[in-house]
Design an enzyme around this catalytic site. Sequence first.
Site, short mmCIF file in Angstrom:
data_model
loop_
_atom_site.label_atom_id
_atom_site.label_comp_id
_atom_site.label_asym_id
_atom_site.label_seq_id
_atom_site.Cartn_x
_atom_site.Cartn_y
_atom_site.Cartn_z
CG ASP A 13 -1.82 1.19 1.32
OD1 ASP A 13 -2.43 1.53 0.30
OD2 ASP A 13 -1.93 1.82 2.41
CB SER A 14 0.25 4.80 -0.54
OG SER A 14 -0.85 4.93 0.34
CB CYS A 76 -3.52 0.18 -2.23
SG CYS A 76 -3.65 1.87 -2.83
CD GLU A 155 0.12 6.67 6.05
OE1 GLU A 155 1.20 6.61 6.67
OE2 GLU A 155 -0.36 5.72 5.40
CB CYS A 196 -9.57 4.44 0.82
SG CYS A 196 -7.87 4.82 1.31
CG HIS A 198 -4.87 4.87 4.42
ND1 HIS A 198 -4.39 4.39 3.22
CD2 HIS A 198 -3.78 5.35 5.09
CE1 HIS A 198 -3.07 4.58 3.16
NE2 HIS A 198 -2.68 5.16 4.29
N1 DGL Z 1 -4.83 3.07 0.91
C1 DGL Z 1 -5.02 3.53 -0.40
C2 DGL Z 1 -6.33 3.09 -1.03
O1 DGL Z 1 -6.88 2.09 -0.64
C3 DGL Z 1 -4.58 4.87 -0.88
C4 DGL Z 1 -4.35 6.00 -0.01
C5 DGL Z 1 -3.48 7.01 -0.73
O2 DGL Z 1 -2.28 6.77 -0.81
O3 DGL Z 1 -4.02 8.02 -1.22
O4 DGL Z 1 -6.79 3.69 -1.96
#
Ligand code: DGL
Length: 240
Positions: A13-14, A76, A155, A196, A198
Amino acid sequence: MSADAEIKAGFFDSGVGGLSILRAVKALCPDNPVEYLADTANAPYGNRPPEGVVRLSEANARELISRGCEVIVVACNTATAAAIDHLRKWRPDVPFVGVEPAVKPAALRSKTGVVGVLATAGTLHGRLFNETKARFAKDVTVVAAVADEFVEEAEKLAGASPDEALPSERERIHSVVKAKIEPLLNAGADVIVLGCTHFPLLMPVIAEVCGERAEVIDPSEAVARRVKNVIEDVKRRKRK
Ligand code: DGL
């Protein structure tokens, strides 16, 4: 290699978002070896052009494969939207599991006929989401919102729950979440899809804001079941 050797699964993931998927996988198969790659040097992915996300996703997958991962979880939604087709063509020998907004179950569960989706711009503008929406949500109204602020909050918490934050900090996160979700609830959404990885990390606050007004759909467990099946498939294939 012995017939019953473990199959290591690699997640990327990012940042910390993919931990929501990793934790669900760990709950299902606690002993399965895993690697987690957080590409924080290039985070966030949400507003990057799709070609850039494809390039980063390939580099992440390459790294995980070089560390011995035999199943890759694109943990992600943004990377799945931009790169899953590319990854599958690039390495047809490696199984890739992606994550996409759970629009279909949401459309089935909604009683008001209005479904709220929270995701990044990359996911909401991608072909995958728009095709899924056209296919499975044609009888409901989808109200979508870009919630980059949630990525930032998750984050800052570095994978911890908002319940572990100081009360003043938790209150601030509550206001950020409320400002984003309230318009979807006011538009009649009775189901909110977390599009997402996150976002499930903020679940206690999201659930609090939604209260009785909307059910929250977190796809982590469904994705984890898929990952488990894919790992078992690879094991079966190796035994033959
Ligand atoms: N966790 C990521 C997602 O599911 C992306 C968050 C990001 O880096 O903008 O889209």
